[in-house]
Scaffold this motif. Structure first.
Motif, PDB file in Angstrom:
ATOM      1  N   PHE A 158       6.863   9.745   5.975  1.00  0.00           N
ATOM      2  CA  PHE A 158       6.763  11.162   6.312  1.00  0.00           C
ATOM      3  C   PHE A 158       6.673  11.356   7.828  1.00  0.00           C
ATOM      4  O   PHE A 158       7.328  12.235   8.399  1.00  0.00           O
ATOM      5  CB  PHE A 158       5.537  11.778   5.620  1.00  0.00           C
ATOM      6  CG  PHE A 158       5.328  13.224   5.922  1.00  0.00           C
ATOM      7  CD1 PHE A 158       6.130  14.192   5.361  1.00  0.00           C
ATOM      8  CD2 PHE A 158       4.316  13.617   6.789  1.00  0.00           C
ATOM      9  CE1 PHE A 158       5.940  15.531   5.647  1.00  0.00           C
ATOM     10  CE2 PHE A 158       4.117  14.945   7.079  1.00  0.00           C
ATOM     11  CZ  PHE A 158       4.922  15.905   6.510  1.00  0.00           C
ATOM     12  N   GLY A 159       5.863  10.535   8.494  1.00  0.00           N
ATOM     13  CA  GLY A 159       5.714  10.651   9.945  1.00  0.00           C
ATOM     14  C   GLY A 159       7.012  10.381  10.683  1.00  0.00           C
ATOM     15  O   GLY A 159       7.393  11.142  11.582  1.00  0.00           O
TER      16      GLY A 159
ATOM     17  N   TRP B  57       4.200   5.975   2.231  1.00  0.00           N
ATOM     18  CA  TRP B  57       4.659   7.366   2.196  1.00  0.00           C
ATOM     19  C   TRP B  57       4.228   8.123   3.447  1.00  0.00           C
ATOM     20  O   TRP B  57       4.980   8.970   3.955  1.00  0.00           O
ATOM     21  CB  TRP B  57       4.173   8.072   0.937  1.00  0.00           C
ATOM     22  CG  TRP B  57       4.842   7.559  -0.300  1.00  0.00           C
ATOM     23  CD1 TRP B  57       4.263   6.911  -1.339  1.00  0.00           C
ATOM     24  CD2 TRP B  57       6.235   7.639  -0.614  1.00  0.00           C
ATOM     25  NE1 TRP B  57       5.197   6.571  -2.284  1.00  0.00           N
ATOM     26  CE2 TRP B  57       6.429   7.017  -1.863  1.00  0.00           C
ATOM     27  CE3 TRP B  57       7.344   8.173   0.033  1.00  0.00           C
ATOM     28  CZ2 TRP B  57       7.682   6.912  -2.464  1.00  0.00           C
ATOM     29  CZ3 TRP B  57       8.590   8.065  -0.576  1.00  0.00           C
ATOM     30  CH2 TRP B  57       8.751   7.447  -1.806  1.00  0.00           C
ATOM     31  N   ALA B  58       3.035   7.834   3.957  1.00  0.00           N
ATOM     32  CA  ALA B  58       2.571   8.495   5.179  1.00  0.00           C
ATOM     33  C   ALA B  58       3.442   8.105   6.373  1.00  0.00           C
ATOM     34  O   ALA B  58       3.818   8.961   7.192  1.00  0.00           O
ATOM     35  CB  ALA B  58       1.107   8.146   5.436  1.00  0.00           C
ATOM     36  N   LEU B  59       3.770   6.821   6.487  1.00  0.00           N
ATOM     37  CA  LEU B  59       4.638   6.381   7.579  1.00  0.00           C
ATOM     38  C   LEU B  59       6.046   6.953   7.431  1.00  0.00           C
ATOM     39  O   LEU B  59       6.657   7.375   8.424  1.00  0.00           O
ATOM     40  CB  LEU B  59       4.696   4.850   7.629  1.00  0.00           C
ATOM     41  CG  LEU B  59       3.434   4.164   8.127  1.00  0.00           C
ATOM     42  CD1 LEU B  59       3.557   2.647   7.965  1.00  0.00           C
ATOM     43  CD2 LEU B  59       3.174   4.525   9.571  1.00  0.00           C
TER      44      LEU B  59
ATOM     45  N   ASN C 144       0.849  -1.178   0.000  1.00  0.00           N
ATOM     46  CA  ASN C 144       0.000   0.000   0.000  1.00  0.00           C
ATOM     47  C   ASN C 144       0.899   1.247   0.000  1.00  0.00           C
ATOM     48  O   ASN C 144       1.419   1.654   1.038  1.00  0.00           O
ATOM     49  CB  ASN C 144      -0.904  -0.044   1.236  1.00  0.00           C
ATOM     50  CG  ASN C 144      -2.014   0.957   1.155  1.00  0.00           C
ATOM     51  OD1 ASN C 144      -2.076   1.743   0.222  1.00  0.00           O
ATOM     52  ND2 ASN C 144      -2.872   0.935   2.148  1.00  0.00           N
ATOM     53  N   TRP C 145       1.098   1.866  -1.173  1.00  0.00           N
ATOM     54  CA  TRP C 145       2.037   2.975  -1.306  1.00  0.00           C
ATOM     55  C   TRP C 145       1.636   4.232  -0.529  1.00  0.00           C
ATOM     56  O   TRP C 145       2.528   4.877   0.059  1.00  0.00           O
ATOM     57  CB  TRP C 145       2.263   3.298  -2.775  1.00  0.00           C
ATOM     58  CG  TRP C 145       3.122   2.255  -3.429  1.00  0.00           C
ATOM     59  CD1 TRP C 145       2.726   1.282  -4.282  1.00  0.00           C
ATOM     60  CD2 TRP C 145       4.517   2.050  -3.215  1.00  0.00           C
ATOM     61  NE1 TRP C 145       3.781   0.490  -4.632  1.00  0.00           N
ATOM     62  CE2 TRP C 145       4.908   0.935  -3.992  1.00  0.00           C
ATOM     63  CE3 TRP C 145       5.485   2.694  -2.453  1.00  0.00           C
ATOM     64  CZ2 TRP C 145       6.212   0.468  -4.023  1.00  0.00           C
ATOM     65  CZ3 TRP C 145       6.785   2.219  -2.490  1.00  0.00           C
ATOM     66  CH2 TRP C 145       7.131   1.128  -3.259  1.00  0.00           C
ATOM     67  N   PRO C 146       0.372   4.625  -0.488  1.00  0.00           N
ATOM     68  CA  PRO C 146       0.054   5.815   0.328  1.00  0.00           C
ATOM     69  C   PRO C 146       0.367   5.616   1.815  1.00  0.00           C
ATOM     70  O   PRO C 146       0.843   6.535   2.475  1.00  0.00           O
ATOM     71  CB  PRO C 146      -1.447   6.009   0.105  1.00  0.00           C
ATOM     72  CG  PRO C 146      -1.721   5.368  -1.205  1.00  0.00           C
ATOM     73  CD  PRO C 146      -0.775   4.213  -1.296  1.00  0.00           C
ATOM     74  N   LEU C 147       0.140   4.409   2.330  1.00  0.00           N
ATOM     75  CA  LEU C 147       0.483   4.129   3.725  1.00  0.00           C
ATOM     76  C   LEU C 147       1.991   4.186   3.929  1.00  0.00           C
ATOM     77  O   LEU C 147       2.474   4.732   4.919  1.00  0.00           O
ATOM     78  CB  LEU C 147      -0.059   2.752   4.132  1.00  0.00           C
ATOM     79  CG  LEU C 147       0.276   2.287   5.548  1.00  0.00           C
ATOM     80  CD1 LEU C 147      -0.341   3.232   6.570  1.00  0.00           C
ATOM     81  CD2 LEU C 147      -0.193   0.868   5.752  1.00  0.00           C
TER      82      LEU C 147
END
Length: 65
Positions: A11-12, A7-9, A2-5
């Protein structure tokens, strides 16, 4: 994956690690004391001490009337 997850992780974790690095860096910086700051920057003298300051209509306080 899951690419959006991902990138979100990423970034976080980057934000957390960046903030920790910033706190460690700022702990090394020596701040001048307040006494030193007052000696190097004296207060400006106000020669216009007119106590009869008149307010214009726009500066008057609101009244309940």
């Amino acid at each position: 994956m899951n690419w959006p997850l991902f990138w979100a992780l990423l970034f976080g974790f980057g934000m957390v690690i960046g903030n920790i690095m910033l706190v460690k860096h700022s702990a090394k910086i020596k701040m001048p004391s307040l006494k030193d700051a007052k000696e190097t920057h004296p207060r400006p003298v106000n020669y216009n001490n007119d106590v009869t300051h008149h307010r214009s209509d726009a500066e008057k306080r609101n009244s309940p009337e």
